[in-house]
Design a protein around this motif. Structure first.
Motif, short mmCIF file in Angstrom:
data_model
loop_
_atom_site.label_atom_id
_atom_site.label_comp_id
_atom_site.label_asym_id
_atom_site.label_seq_id
_atom_site.Cartn_x
_atom_site.Cartn_y
_atom_site.Cartn_z
N GLU A 280 0.82 -1.20 0.00
CA GLU A 280 0.00 0.00 0.00
C GLU A 280 0.87 1.26 0.00
OE1 GLU A 280 -4.23 -0.01 1.75
OE2 GLU A 280 -2.81 0.51 3.34
N SER A 281 1.90 1.26 0.85
CA SER A 281 2.69 2.49 1.03
C SER A 281 3.96 2.51 0.17
CB SER A 281 3.10 2.62 2.50
OG SER A 281 3.90 1.50 2.86
N LEU A 282 4.29 1.38 -0.44
CA LEU A 282 5.56 1.20 -1.17
C LEU A 282 6.77 1.53 -0.28
CD1 LEU A 282 4.71 2.42 -4.81
CD2 LEU A 282 4.78 0.11 -3.91
N GLU A 283 6.67 1.16 0.96
CA GLU A 283 7.73 1.30 1.96
C GLU A 283 7.68 0.06 2.86
OE1 GLU A 283 9.92 3.71 2.32
OE2 GLU A 283 9.09 5.25 1.00
N PRO A 284 8.75 -0.30 3.57
CA PRO A 284 10.11 0.23 3.52
C PRO A 284 10.88 -0.30 2.30
CG PRO A 284 9.79 -1.26 5.42
CD PRO A 284 8.57 -1.36 4.57
N ARG A 285 11.63 0.63 1.68
CA ARG A 285 12.41 0.28 0.49
C ARG A 285 13.85 -0.07 0.86
NH1 ARG A 285 10.41 4.41 -4.23
NH2 ARG A 285 8.26 4.44 -3.50
N VAL A 286 14.44 -0.92 0.05
CA VAL A 286 15.86 -1.25 0.23
C VAL A 286 16.59 -0.74 -1.00
CG1 VAL A 286 17.54 -3.13 0.40
CG2 VAL A 286 15.44 -3.22 1.74
N THR A 287 17.62 0.06 -0.79
CA THR A 287 18.44 0.58 -1.89
C THR A 287 19.91 0.44 -1.52
OG1 THR A 287 18.42 2.80 -0.99
CG2 THR A 287 16.71 2.30 -2.63
N VAL A 288 20.77 0.65 -2.50
CA VAL A 288 22.23 0.58 -2.27
C VAL A 288 22.85 1.74 -3.06
CG1 VAL A 288 24.31 -0.82 -2.64
CG2 VAL A 288 22.15 -1.95 -2.06
N PRO A 289 23.78 2.50 -2.46
CA PRO A 289 24.43 3.59 -3.23
C PRO A 289 25.05 3.05 -4.52
CG PRO A 289 25.05 3.67 -0.91
CD PRO A 289 24.28 2.40 -1.10
N GLU A 290 24.96 3.84 -5.59
CA GLU A 290 25.30 3.34 -6.92
C GLU A 290 26.74 2.80 -7.04
OE1 GLU A 290 23.44 2.41 -9.15
OE2 GLU A 290 24.66 2.30 -10.96
N GLU A 291 27.68 3.48 -6.42
CA GLU A 291 29.08 3.02 -6.57
C GLU A 291 29.25 1.62 -5.96
OE1 GLU A 291 33.31 2.58 -5.70
OE2 GLU A 291 31.86 3.04 -4.11
N THR A 292 28.67 1.41 -4.78
CA THR A 292 28.73 0.10 -4.12
C THR A 292 27.92 -0.92 -4.93
OG1 THR A 292 28.78 1.23 -2.01
CG2 THR A 292 28.26 -1.11 -1.92
N ARG A 293 26.77 -0.48 -5.40
CA ARG A 293 25.89 -1.40 -6.13
C ARG A 293 26.59 -2.00 -7.36
NH1 ARG A 293 23.06 -2.44 -10.27
NH2 ARG A 293 23.81 -0.58 -11.34
N LYS A 294 27.28 -1.13 -8.11
CA LYS A 294 27.94 -1.60 -9.34
C LYS A 294 28.98 -2.66 -9.03
CE LYS A 294 27.70 2.08 -12.74
NZ LYS A 294 28.19 3.46 -12.59
N ARG A 295 29.75 -2.45 -7.97
CA ARG A 295 30.81 -3.41 -7.61
C ARG A 295 30.18 -4.71 -7.08
NH1 ARG A 295 33.85 -0.41 -3.47
NH2 ARG A 295 35.37 -2.08 -3.47
N ALA A 296 29.12 -4.57 -6.30
CA ALA A 296 28.45 -5.76 -5.77
C ALA A 296 27.75 -6.53 -6.90
CB ALA A 296 27.43 -5.34 -4.71
N GLU A 297 27.27 -5.80 -7.90
CA GLU A 297 26.59 -6.44 -9.05
C GLU A 297 27.58 -7.33 -9.81
OE1 GLU A 297 25.47 -3.73 -12.20
OE2 GLU A 297 23.70 -4.95 -12.66
N ARG A 298 28.82 -6.82 -9.96
CA ARG A 298 29.83 -7.62 -10.67
C ARG A 298 30.06 -8.95 -9.93
NH1 ARG A 298 34.22 -3.97 -10.84
NH2 ARG A 298 35.11 -5.21 -9.17
N CYS A 299 30.11 -8.86 -8.61
CA CYS A 299 30.34 -10.04 -7.77
C CYS A 299 29.18 -11.05 -7.91
CB CYS A 299 30.50 -9.53 -6.34
SG CYS A 299 30.43 -10.75 -5.06
#
Ligand code: 13P
Ligand code: SF4
Length: 307
Positions: A280-299
């Motif tokens: 209903e509220s579209l919360e709580p959201r989980v996000t990751v800062p982009e620089e960390t996200r890109k490196r974690a995505e590679r992993c």
């Protein structure tokens, strides 16, 4: 209103909101039965990562723990990823931080760092490749033989993989409190009560428990094994939530939990009310800062390329 009527009402409301929000509900096999029942997909960590990567929904409601929702966001940053109970964490994932891993990497500059998916995005960003309990053996077997391997954070999974691959692995001293609590005596006792039962063990268990297994597998692997086996009785050495799927897939077979203490409190924090509120509220959201996200995505992507 009875609890059952309330649960049915909430499930109906969740289905309506899900359509309205173009959402998909992903649930880990350790979630309470009523959560598994409203999910579009129920599976182990590997299956859930794959679903998150390929889903075309706009919203992912992740019924699991924090690192799982984070992995979904890392793989699908254009989506809104919701974790209905934001405090549902994984104590094992919290046993290693990115600064601690950076320090260890300085001591072992040649090591390939393999991180269990049960880690924060920051730890994944510092690692070379991720793995889950379903693919850890294949991931480690795929690595160059001339470099040492540092495995974080689960020492039990790391030791199991070392035994299976014959590779030398330096393990972080982390563990899952739920699985690590199980003792060899629990299995021996269950076996004496159910002598015909096969023993299915999760690799987060201690080596002496793993040694008593008829098969060692991830949660999805256990369901597949039980469904394909001629045996009719099984002793289950993982979190109790899996019993719901096992009984659904194999209604004519018997499953005995090796210990009543096989319960992950964090996995039980999700409720139908919280899922409904999140949609209903579209919360709580989980996000990751982009620089960390890109490196974690590679992993994570390296892992998905191997299996
Ligand atoms: P799998 O989902 O890989 O079976 O792992 C179990 C687990 O403990 C997840 O937190
Ligand atoms: Fe973490 Fe263990 Fe719970 Fe899985 S079962 S989420 S590893 S504490």
């Amino acid at each position: 209103m009875s609890d059952q009527t309330r649960a049915q009402e909430l499930a109906g409301e969740i289905r309506r909101l899900k359509k309205e929000r173009h959402a998909v509900i992903l649930a880990h096999t350790y979630q309470p039965p009523e959560i598994q029942e409203i999910a579009d997909y129920v599976g182990d960590s590997l299956g859930l990562s794959r679903q998150a990567a390929c889903s075309d929904a706009e919203v992912i409601v992740f019924c699991g723990v924090h690192f799982m929702a984070e992995s979904a966001f890392i793989l699908s940053p254009e989506k809104t990823v919701l974790l209905p109970e934001i405090n549902a964490g994984c104590p094992m994932a919290d046993m290693i931080t990115a600064p601690e891993l950076r320090q260890k990497k300085q001591e072992l500059p040649d090591a390939t760092v393999v991180c269990y998916v049960n880690t924060s995005a920051e730890v994944k960003a510092e690692s070379d490749i991720a793995c889950t309990s379903a693919n850890a053996v294949q991931v480690v077997a795929s690595l160059p033989e001339d470099r040492p391997i540092l495995f974080v954070p689960d020492r039990n999974l790391g030791n199991y993989v070392a035994a299976r691959t014959g590779r030398e692995i330096i393990c972080w001293e982390g563990f899952c409190g739920t699985h690590n609590r199980l003792a060899a005596d629990d299995i021996l006792k269950a076996k004496s009560q159910h002598p015909r039962a096969l023993v299915l063990v999760h690799p987060e268990c201690r080596p002496e428990v793993v040694a008593l297994a008829d098969t060692v597998a991830s949660t999805t692997g256990m369901i597949r094994f039980a469904a394909g086996s001629k045996a009719r009785e099984f002793i289950i050495d993982t979190e109790r939530g899996i019993l719901h799927q096992l009984r659904k897939h194999c209604p004519d077979k018997e499953f005995y939990l090796a210990s009543e203490e096989l319960i992950c409190p964090n996995m039980k924090l999700t409720t139908l009310e919280k899922v409904q509120r999140a949609l209903e509220s579209l919360e709580p959201r989980v996000t990751v800062p982009e620089e960390t996200r890109k490196r974690a995505e590679r992993c994570l992507e390296r892992m998905l390329e191997v299996t």
